[in-house]
Design an enzyme around this catalytic site. Structure first.
Site, PDB file in Angstrom:
ATOM      1  N   SER A   1      37.628 -70.709  90.831  1.00 23.16           N
ATOM      2  CA  SER A   1      37.308 -70.963  89.434  1.00 23.16           C
ATOM      3  C   SER A   1      36.881 -72.410  89.269  1.00 23.16           C
ATOM      4  O   SER A   1      37.422 -73.309  89.920  1.00 23.16           O
ATOM      5  CB  SER A   1      38.545 -70.684  88.566  1.00 23.16           C
TER       6      SER A   1
ATOM      7  N   GLU B   1      33.606 -57.238  92.707  1.00 28.91           N
ATOM      8  CA  GLU B   1      33.157 -57.075  91.322  1.00 28.91           C
ATOM      9  C   GLU B   1      31.639 -56.894  91.267  1.00 28.91           C
ATOM     10  O   GLU B   1      31.131 -56.098  90.464  1.00 28.91           O
ATOM     11  CB  GLU B   1      33.587 -58.287  90.507  1.00 28.91           C
TER      12      GLU B   1
ATOM     13  N   HIS C   1      46.710 -41.737  87.387  1.00 29.09           N
ATOM     14  CA  HIS C   1      46.697 -42.368  86.068  1.00 29.09           C
ATOM     15  C   HIS C   1      47.036 -43.859  86.152  1.00 29.09           C
ATOM     16  O   HIS C   1      47.534 -44.439  85.194  1.00 29.09           O
ATOM     17  CB  HIS C   1      47.680 -41.671  85.112  1.00 29.09           C
TER      18      HIS C   1
ATOM     19  N   LYS D   1      42.920 -70.139  91.270  1.00 29.31           N
ATOM     20  CA  LYS D   1      42.268 -68.831  91.311  1.00 29.31           C
ATOM     21  C   LYS D   1      41.605 -68.537  92.651  1.00 29.31           C
ATOM     22  O   LYS D   1      41.025 -69.403  93.288  1.00 29.31           O
ATOM     23  CB  LYS D   1      41.208 -68.724  90.213  1.00 29.31           C
TER      24      LYS D   1
END
Length: 460
Positions: free
Chosen positions: A277, A290, A156, A283
Site C-alpha cells: 500500500s 484480484e 455459504h 499491507k
C-alpha cells in the site's frame, strides 16, 4: 488503396475512412492472410488461371512478405491501407507488379477474412491450450506439495467439513480439464475452410476446394458458401470457452484472496507476487489474483458483445462482422495471459498448515460425524441429525468443541453414546470415512492425485 474503387467517382470522406477501415486491428491477421494467398495462388495454378511462372513469382513474394512481417509484426501499420487484405495486395504489387493483380481472381474479402480468422483462432486456441496445460500442471504440483494438509471446507462461506488442501486444488484441476475438452470440441467444429466461397455464392473459377482446405491444414472445405462467409460460431464458441474457463479462474482467485486474508490466514502470498500500500506499511495485497478476477469481467463482456453483433444479422456477410475482431483478439490474449500468470504465481503460494488445521477444527465441523456415529448405533439419520444439533447447541452454550463435552453431557441427549464417540469425532476419523469415489479421504485423494498426474503426463 481500396479494393472496390472502380464503382466510385469521388474519394471517401476522411471521417468515413477512419470509421470504416480495420487495418489498425486486423493487421494481426497478416500471416494468416499471406498463408491464404499462397494457398489460393496454388489453386489458381491448378485451375489454369495463372501460369507456373506467375505462381512462383506470387509464392516467392508472399514468402518474402511473411518473413518481413515476422521480423516486424506491426509493419502493416506503417501504411494507410483499408485493411490487411489491401495491404498484402499493395505490397505484392510493389514486389512483382501487375502479376499481383491476378491473385484476387475468384475470391472475395468475405471468404478471405473468414478463413484468416479461422486460422488465427485455431493458432491462438492451441496457444491457450498450452497455457491451460501449464496452469493444470502448477495446480497438480501445488496439490502434491501440500497433500497432507487439512483445511476447512466451506458452504455459504461458512465452515462446513474438513477437506484436504490437495482436494481443494484438484477441484480446480477438474474444472480446467473440462475447459481443455471444450477447446478440443471447439477446434473440431472450427476445422472447416471457407476459402473459395467467394462473396456469398461460391467462387467462379475452377478450384478444388478440398485440396485448398488441406493446403491450409483444414480437414474439409465448408459445405455451404452462404454459411461459410457469415459463420462466426467458432468466435462465439471460443469466447464461451474463455468465459467459462475464466469464471473458474476467478473462483479460484476469490478463494485464494480469502484464504490469504488476515481473517483466514490459510495461505500466504510470496513477496514476488504481492504488492503493498502507498499509505499503509503493513499491507500485503493479493493484486495479481484480484486482477485475474477482474479480467474475467472483461472476457465475459466480449462474449456478450459478439452475441449481440450476430443476433440480428441476415445472410450473408454484413459489415457489422468487422466488429467481431477487436474484442475477440483481446479475449484470446487475456485468456492466455491469465493462465500463464496463474501458472507462474502458484509456486509462490504457501500453506499455513497449523492455521489451516486449527480452523478446520472450529465451527463444529464434526457435527455430521457425530450424526453418522449415532446412525451407527441404530438411530435413523433424521433423528441423529436432530440429536447432533442439540449437542452443538449445548457445546456452543459452554463455548467448547463437541469433543470437549463430557460423556455424561453427551448421554443427556442420547444414552447410546459411549466412550467410542471421541475417536469418531477427530478430523482424521471424519475424513477417513469420506472414502467413496470423489471424497476427501486421504487415500482417495491420493489416488485421485496420482490418476490426474498420470493423465497429465499423457498431454506431453
Amino acid at each position: 488503396m481500396a479494393m472496390w474503387g472502380g464503382r466510385f467517382q469521388e474519394a471517401s470522406l476522411e471521417e468515413f475512412r477512419a470509421f470504416n477501415d480495420s487495418l489498425s486491428f486486423d493487421y494481426l491477421l497478416a500471416q494468416q492472410d499471406i498463408a491464404c494467398s499462397r494457398a489460393w495462388a496454388g489453386g489458381l495454378l491448378e485451375g489454369g488461371i495463372i501460369t507456373a511462372d506467375e505462381a512462383k513469382a506470387l509464392d516467392r513474394a508472399l514468402a518474402e512478405l511473411a518473413d518481413e512481417v515476422t521480423a516486424n509484426p506491426q509493419l502493416p501499420l506503417a501504411t494507410s491501407e483499408e485493411d490487411i487484405h489491401s495491404w498484402v495486395e499493395l505490397k505484392l504489387g510493389d514486389k512483382i507488379g501487375v502479376i499481383a493483380k491476378k491473385l484476387h481472381t475468384g475470391r472475395s474479402r468475405n471468404d478471405l477474412v473468414a478463413t484468416d480468422l479461422r486460422l488465427w483462432s485455431r493458432l491462438n486456441a492451441q496457444l491457450v491450450q498450452q497455457a491451460l496445460t501449464g496452469a493444470i500442471g502448477a495446480l497438480l504440483n501445488f496439490a502434491r506439495l501440500h497433500h497432507g494438509a487439512v483445511m476447512p471446507g466451506f458452504t455459504h462461506l461458512q465452515r462446513a467439513q474438513p477437506v484436504l488442501v490437495s482436494h481443494w486444488a484438484l477441484a480446480y484441476v477438474e474444472m480446467f480439464r473440462r475447459d481443455l475438452s471444450r477447446i478440443d470440441d471447439a477446434l473440431k467444429r472450427l476445422d472447416s475452410c471457407p476459402l473459395g466461397s467467394g462473396a456469398l455464392a461460391g467462387t467462379g473459377v475452377a478450384m478444388d476446394r478440398q485440396a485448398l482446405a488441406q493446403r491450409l491444414g483444414f480437414s474439409q472445405a465448408a459445405r455451404n458458401s452462404l454459411d461459410a462467409v457469415s459463420d462466426r460460431d467458432y468466435v462465439v464458441e471460443l469466447s464461451a470457452c474463455a468465459s467459462i474457463c475464466l469464471t473458474h479462474l476467478s473462483r479460484l482467485s476469490e478463494d485464494v484472496i480469502f484464504f490469504c486474508s488476515g481473517e483466514a490466514g490459510f495461505f500466504k502470498l510470496g513477496d514476488a507476487i504481492s504488492s503493498g500500500s502507498s499509505l499503509m506499511p503493513q499491507k500485503k495485497n493479493p493484486d495479481v489474483f484480484e486482477l485475474l478476477r477482474g479480467k474475467t469481467g472483461r472476457v465475459l463482456g466480449h462474449l456478450v458483445a459478439i452475441l449481440h453483433i450476430l443476433k440480428g444479422l441476415p445472410l450473408a456477410y454484413n459489415k457489422d462482422m468487422q466488429e467481431d475482431k477487436q474484442g475477440f483478439f483481446d479475449l484470446m490474449s487475456t485468456w492466455q495471459q491469465c493462465l500463464l500468470v496463474l501458472a507462474t504465481c502458484l509456486p509462490h503460494l504457501s500453506v499455513n498448515v497449523d492455521r489451516c488445521r486449527k480452523a478446520a477444527e472450529l465451527g463444529y465441523s464434526n457435527a455430521t460425524d457425530l450424526a453418522d456415529y449415532l446412525v451407527s448405533k441404530g438411530i435413523a439419520f433424521r433423528d441423529a441429525h436432530e440429536l447432533s444439533g442439540e449437542l452443538v447447541l449445548k457445546a456452543a452454550a459452554k463455548q467448547v468443541a463437541l469433543e470437549q463435552l463430557s460423556l455424561a453431557e453427551l448421554q443427556e441427549v442420547s444414552a447410546l453414546i459411549s466412550e467410542d464417540v471421541y475417536p469418531a469425532l477427530t478430523i482424521e476419523a471424519g475424513m477417513a470415512k469420506r472414502s467413496a469415489l470423489g471424497g476427501t479421504c486421504p487415500v482417495q485423494v491420493g489416488q485421485a492425485l496420482s490418476a490426474a498426474e498420470a493423465w497429465f503426463e499423457t498431454l506431453a
